[in-house]
Structure formats: structure tokens, C-alpha cells
Design an enzyme around this catalytic site. Sequence first.
Site, PDB file in Angstrom:
ATOM      1  N   ILE A  59       0.521  -1.410   0.148  1.00  0.00           N
ATOM      2  CA  ILE A  59      -0.648   0.144   0.044  1.00  0.00           C
ATOM      3  C   ILE A  59       0.496   1.493  -0.088  1.00  0.00           C
ATOM      4  O   ILE A  59       0.472   2.565  -0.415  1.00  0.00           O
ATOM      5  CB  ILE A  59      -1.140   0.249   1.145  1.00  0.00           C
ATOM      6  CG1 ILE A  59      -1.517  -1.421   1.221  1.00  0.00           C
ATOM      7  CG2 ILE A  59      -1.926   1.147   1.680  1.00  0.00           C
ATOM      8  CD1 ILE A  59      -2.608  -0.930  -0.195  1.00  0.00           C
ATOM      9  N   GLY A  60       2.293   1.318   0.893  1.00  0.00           N
ATOM     10  CA  GLY A  60       2.731   2.544   0.684  1.00  0.00           C
ATOM     11  C   GLY A  60       3.733   2.165   1.592  1.00  0.00           C
ATOM     12  O   GLY A  60       5.451   1.935   1.309  1.00  0.00           O
ATOM     13  N   SER A  61       3.940   2.619   2.356  1.00  0.00           N
ATOM     14  CA  SER A  61       4.352   2.988   3.617  1.00  0.00           C
ATOM     15  C   SER A  61       4.741   1.059   4.219  1.00  0.00           C
ATOM     16  O   SER A  61       4.178   0.744   3.719  1.00  0.00           O
ATOM     17  CB  SER A  61       4.101   3.608   4.968  1.00  0.00           C
ATOM     18  OG  SER A  61       3.219   2.689   5.219  1.00  0.00           O
TER      19      SER A  61
ATOM     20  N   ASP B 252      -3.721   8.123  -2.561  1.00  0.00           N
ATOM     21  CA  ASP B 252      -4.693   7.462  -1.199  1.00  0.00           C
ATOM     22  C   ASP B 252      -5.777   8.140  -1.273  1.00  0.00           C
ATOM     23  O   ASP B 252      -6.189   9.577  -0.583  1.00  0.00           O
ATOM     24  CB  ASP B 252      -3.955   7.369  -0.253  1.00  0.00           C
ATOM     25  CG  ASP B 252      -2.876   5.965  -0.213  1.00  0.00           C
ATOM     26  OD1 ASP B 252      -3.317   5.477  -1.021  1.00  0.00           O
ATOM     27  OD2 ASP B 252      -2.015   6.286   0.561  1.00  0.00           O
TER      28      ASP B 252
ATOM     29  N   HIS C 242      -6.480   3.973  -1.901  1.00  0.00           N
ATOM     30  CA  HIS C 242      -6.630   3.078  -1.228  1.00  0.00           C
ATOM     31  C   HIS C 242      -7.470   3.546  -0.145  1.00  0.00           C
ATOM     32  O   HIS C 242      -7.832   4.485  -0.324  1.00  0.00           O
ATOM     33  CB  HIS C 242      -5.174   2.806  -0.453  1.00  0.00           C
ATOM     34  CG  HIS C 242      -5.391   2.043   0.525  1.00  0.00           C
ATOM     35  ND1 HIS C 242      -5.461   1.036   0.700  1.00  0.00           N
ATOM     36  CD2 HIS C 242      -4.808   2.441   1.941  1.00  0.00           C
ATOM     37  CE1 HIS C 242      -5.937   0.673   1.799  1.00  0.00           C
ATOM     38  NE2 HIS C 242      -5.553   1.174   2.644  1.00  0.00           N
TER      39      HIS C 242
ATOM     40  N   CYS D  50      -9.442   2.089   3.215  1.00  0.00           N
ATOM     41  CA  CYS D  50      -9.459   1.178   4.670  1.00  0.00           C
ATOM     42  C   CYS D  50     -10.231   1.744   6.055  1.00  0.00           C
ATOM     43  O   CYS D  50     -10.740   2.561   6.071  1.00  0.00           O
ATOM     44  CB  CYS D  50      -7.699   1.193   4.512  1.00  0.00           C
ATOM     45  SG  CYS D  50      -7.295   2.812   6.022  1.00  0.00           S
TER      46      CYS D  50
ATOM     47  N   HIS E  25      -2.895  -4.831  10.746  1.00  0.00           N
ATOM     48  CA  HIS E  25      -3.329  -4.141  12.190  1.00  0.00           C
ATOM     49  C   HIS E  25      -3.263  -4.897  13.292  1.00  0.00           C
ATOM     50  O   HIS E  25      -3.299  -5.017  14.678  1.00  0.00           O
ATOM     51  CB  HIS E  25      -4.571  -3.307  12.605  1.00  0.00           C
ATOM     52  CG  HIS E  25      -4.641  -2.079  11.005  1.00  0.00           C
ATOM     53  ND1 HIS E  25      -4.927  -2.469  10.053  1.00  0.00           N
ATOM     54  CD2 HIS E  25      -4.682  -0.724  12.389  1.00  0.00           C
ATOM     55  CE1 HIS E  25      -4.443  -0.499   9.499  1.00  0.00           C
ATOM     56  NE2 HIS E  25      -4.343   0.090  10.674  1.00  0.00           N
TER      57      HIS E  25
ATOM     58  N   CYS F  52      -3.146  -2.324   4.350  1.00  0.00           N
ATOM     59  CA  CYS F  52      -2.759  -0.902   4.781  1.00  0.00           C
ATOM     60  C   CYS F  52      -1.306  -1.022   4.478  1.00  0.00           C
ATOM     61  O   CYS F  52      -0.970  -1.841   4.583  1.00  0.00           O
ATOM     62  CB  CYS F  52      -3.714  -1.110   5.475  1.00  0.00           C
ATOM     63  SG  CYS F  52      -3.558   1.237   5.948  1.00  0.00           S
TER      64      CYS F  52
END
EC number: 2.1.1.14
Length: 760
Positions: free
Chosen positions: A437-439, A605, A647, A649, A700, A732
Amino acid sequence: MTFHATTAGVPRIGPDRELKKALEAYWRDSATGRDLAGTATRLVNDYTDGLVNEGLDSAPFQGRSYYDAILDTSAILGALPERVADISDHENDGLPQFIDRLFAAARGTAELPASAMTKWFDTNYHYIVPELSADQEFRLEDGAWLDDIRDQVNRHGDKVRPVLVGPFTYLALARSTDGSNPLEHLESLFETYGRLLPRIADRGVTWLQLDEPSLVTDVDPATLSRVKAGYKKLTQLAHDAGLKLLVQTYYGDADQAIKTLSGLGIDAFGADLVAGGKELPNWTGEELLVAGVVDGRNIWRTDLDAALETLKALAERGPVAVSTSASLLHVPYTLSRETTLSDELRSWLAFGEEKIREVALLSRVLRGEGTEADEKALAEAREAVQSRATSKLTHNDEVRERTAKITEEDRHRGDIEERRKAQQEELNLPPLPTTTIGSFPQTTQIRQARAKLRKGEITEEQYTQAMRDEIADVIERQEKLDLDVLVHGEPERNDMVQYFSEQLEGYHSTEHAWVQSYGSRCVRPPILFGDVRRPEPMTVSWFEEAQKLTDKPVKGMLTGPVTMLAWSFVRDDQPLGETADQVALALRDEIDDLVSAGAKVVQVDEPAIRELLPLREAEQPAYLKWAVGSFRLATSGVAPKTQIHTHMCYSEFNELIGTVGDLDADVTSIEAARNGMQVLAALHEAGYDLGVGPGVWDIHSPRVPKQEEVDQLLADALANVAPELLWVNPDCGLKTRGWEETTASLEVLVDAAKKARATL
């Protein structure tokens, strides 16, 4: 006894995020339980003391909350998920016996999945969704909570007002594990609350608050009738026990709730007079009105003259207490610690501490007990309102001229089939392409480098080199994992909104304005106070650094305009749609620069697009028009060969399926692991024909998903989505995870994708 000044609710994370730190220490080592209990106790004591010391004569008290109020309610009702029932009770350290079951439900374990988590109404707070079945039984486990109430009564007597999530809201927010309707339990849950009432009264309190924000949403007449019947019985039981009952609503118009419940003997209604209507035609003046005239969700100073006018008009009809519109959970603790604010901007603001003083002042003046100092404060507030209305800080002629020239054509891209063909030729990706997703993990080294830069212990050049080293490491790890579309990992970003706010005019980034997002997760929303402009490129150099290290496509990573608003304290002096378009134009320029630098894929996002959706259906079309329009304005300036991702979430998206398509992103990645791919069935039924990446790993939860779990999720996805449209990714971003679990989980994800490809 009545009361005159209060707040709708209180924060719990601590001004220095003390509870966050104690929680994370406990999760690492349960031997720190005594420290966790002590921290939670001190925080609630300090806050209640502060309310009383400021002159509020009723202090809301939820007990020591260790994760989330809805989850706390599940624990008190003995309704934690059945799968955590075998986890041993905690036996010492001053923590509730159910604490480890509670954390297992919230976060999962190595063997057990976490409960679903989603947005709390239209806010950026998240709650843990109750899981109920048709044969659900409620068994009170209220000992720890009642002990907390007793301790507070010993400190402040009957000024303490316990708070629980109300029966209707609890069930309205629950999910079924077996296809039954959670509202089938409404009558039995009212009975359970009835058994709780005398136990609360025995602790020496006079008032009980039941939070019913679901009563400001669209509720059918039959359900309202059942709610009315339940509260009729509950009110009588409360009075029999010597309790007065406050039904608190917020986030919208309280009139439906008052109409439904008036005449039952309920002692007080709490109404949000900021987000809802101020007229309240159904309030007859028989009950105490707890009037939420001080905004509990935003950080702007109250127009005290206007608030007093509202309060005085209401007081002519019946008894009124002054309150915040919503819980102060949503705003930072105090303005006093912010040292970088200009005097002008500071004069416009009120954080939690300042809002409590506003409530106390308004209450004194309303009762004719105002002081000379109060008159001075009223004059200062008047000056601040006028200053903000005329300030040059809020207006930029260049930005306003540009937004005035926006056309509908600016919000549209080309034909999807043309785009799909051009993108396949440009990217040449395999079926079921994998990405993240990115990070990637924000390691201790990254956080230390950022702290050293703030303290002046390293130079900007040294910091930049450290981030380049992190990017090189992330690219190498992704290539070893054999992911198809890579990201640079975002090591330079403290937060996905704050990072951009620090580079955009019209924003101010705070130093200590932390608010709780969920559990131990805190965010520091920036203040969007004026017209928004991008002085220079914000992400291009980091993208270029990553792309030169690999032949695989690297995504440009941006935060969308709606999320930039939703996760900021946004200006309230112009329509949100106008502000969103200003942000969209800044992002449009950034996308152009990324594409010029070689980006073939750009992700914008929008996790918060569901979050701002109005709670009443009649108000939703107008919101969706500007929200979708701002996203399309940001993303519609590129050629067909550039692939646009978005994105989303941790929201209930089934009701927004049409909107997901209206955004017209080529690929939408969406949270799906915790809800078992339910959203995909809705997409399928709606005829959705764009790319989609349903999350197959719930990031998460601190557990590595089992291979068979991910394989099954991917199989379920393929049952609803054509293979040529399906992407494989986590739910995420991965900034909160560690590298060991991240690597292991992505290995499972990639392996699942490769096995599924082989079957196509």
C-alpha cells in the site's frame, strides 16, 4: 440534583500519549501490568480533577479505558468473541480480569484473528466491532468498571457521571457471526442494562449517561418504537435505583432522538448543536437539555456571542446545561504547549483545555454569574472571530482565481478500455500483480534520525542520506520478495497527511496536538486554516531515488484531497468542497511532476472518503459530488498510459460501492481481510469493472497470516473478481509493523499470488 456545565466525553490517551506508551510496553512484556494500570488510573484522575477544578459540576467518566469504548462495553457485557474465551484471566496488577481477552479481540494473537475495526461514525476514530450471534447471551463482567466509579466518587462525590455506550448504538454498530440481525437482541440488552443500574447507583452516583449517537442516523419507525419501549422500562428502573438518566447524542441532529424518547421520564437529553440543528422543535422543555454549543470535534475558538444567543433562546423554553457538542476525544489536550503558532493563528484556536474553559464561562454567564474576567474573555473571543473573518492569512487570490476556472472536463479521464490497453503495454505486469500500500516499517533508526534532525544534531544533508539508505534497503527487500510493483517505503514521512501539510501553504503542523485514532495509535492532525497552495514538488526527489534502483515500476505516493481534509482540523469558514478542490489542484501539479520524472503508476490514497459521509442519507449526494469531484480533479490530468491507484481502509464500504467506481481510479486497493472479502461480493453485484486489490493480510494485527488463510482469501476474491482485474496486496500500509513479521507475511502473500496464477 441537576447540573449546569459538562462535556459530552473525555479523551483517554494522555497529553503526552502516556497510555500509548504503557500499552505498548505491556504488549511487549505483561510484567508491566502494574505500570499500565497506574498510568490509566492517573490519567482518568487527572482529567476528572481538571474538569471539576475548572468549575464543571458534572464530569463524564468512562472508567479506565485500555483500547476503545465499544470494546470496553463488550467486555462489561460479557460479549467478547467466543474465540478468546479460553485466554486466562489476568489475576493481578490492578488490571481488569478480562484484559488479555480484550487485547486478543482487539489485536489478535499468533493463533487468533482480531475483530473487525472500522470508523466511528463520520470521525477519524476507529472502534472494534462487536461480534454477536443469534444465541448471544450477555453476562455482566462489570466489577472493574464499578470499582473505577467508586474510586472517582470517593474523589468528587456525585459530580461523577458514569458513561456507557447505549444499548441501541451498541447493537446498531455490531456485526453478526451467523447472518442474524444484532438488533434482535435489543430487548434482552435493555434488560441487561436494567440489571446494571442498581449496581451503578450503589457506587454513590446520581447521573448515568448513555451514549446513543446512532439515534442521529436514519432509523426506521419500527426500530424507533422498540428503542422507545426499551428506554421506557430502563428509565423506570433507573428512577427506582435512584439514578437520573442522560441520553447523549452527537454528530448530528438530536431531534429524532428527542421526539422518540421525550415523555418517558428521561431526565436529560444531550444534543450536538454544532453538527445538528439548533431549533430542536421536539424538545418541550420538560427535560434538562445538555446543549453542545462548543465544538468538540474541531479546534476553532467558539463564537461565544452566538453560543450565548442560542443558549438564552433555549433557556426560555426549559432547563439548559452547557456542554461540548461531542467528546473531547477528538481534539488535542491543550493549546498551551504549541510554541510555533503565530499570535494571530493562536488567537483563533481552542483545544480541549480551552474548550472546557469556554463551557464553564458560558455556563456562568448564562446563569447571570459572569465575572469581570468573563466579560474580558467575551471581548477577546469577539475580536478573534472578527480577525479570522478578515485576515489575509486565510485568502490567496491566485488560488481562488485558479479554482474559479475549474471545468467539468478537468474532472474526467479517457475511456477505461483505452486506458487499460495502454497501461498493460506500458507496465507489462503478470496476472494478479502484487504490491504493497505504500509505507514500510518506521524503524527505530528512522525515528531517531527524524528526532536528531529536529534537535539540530544532524544536518539536512545527513538526514537525506539516511533516508536514501532506507529507500535502497526497502527496494532491495521488495525485489528479493519478488513483488511486482514497488514503493519507496515512505521513510521520510511522519504521517501521510502531516508530511504534505508541512509543505503546503495554508496549513500549520502542530507539535503536541495528539489525538487517539485507535488503541495505542495516535495522530497529530495539522491545522488547515487558509487557501492551499503547493510552492514546490513534495515527493519527486524521493520517487526518483527509488526508481533509479530498480527496473520494476515504483509507485508515486500521495494522499488524496478528501483525506487531507478529514485528517486535518479543517477550516469551517467556507464549504468543504471548495477547500478540497484547492488541495486537489496542488496534488494535480504533483502528479504531473511525478509523471514527468518517470512514474508509470501513481497512488492517491483516499482512506477517509467514507469517513466524511453524512450520517443521514438525504445529505449524502451533495457530499459525494464534491468528494468524488475533488479526487477526479486531482487525478484526471494524466495520459491514459499512467495508471492511477487509490486506497481505502477501515470503513464500511458496502454502501459506497457506486462511489468506488465513480472515483474512476484504474485500481482501488481496499481493506478486506477482517471482513472476509464481503466488500467484493457487493462490487461484483454492482458490476464494478475496474482494477481492485482486496487486502489479504490484516496489518493491524501483530500476527503473520497462515498460508492457508491467505490462499483462501485470494480464492474468495477470484470468485467475485475477474483475474485480469485483481491485484494482491495487504490491507493497509506497513509503518506500524516490524521487519520480521512484514517479511514473513509478504512471503506468504507473494506465494499465494503465484500459486493462484498457476491455476488461471
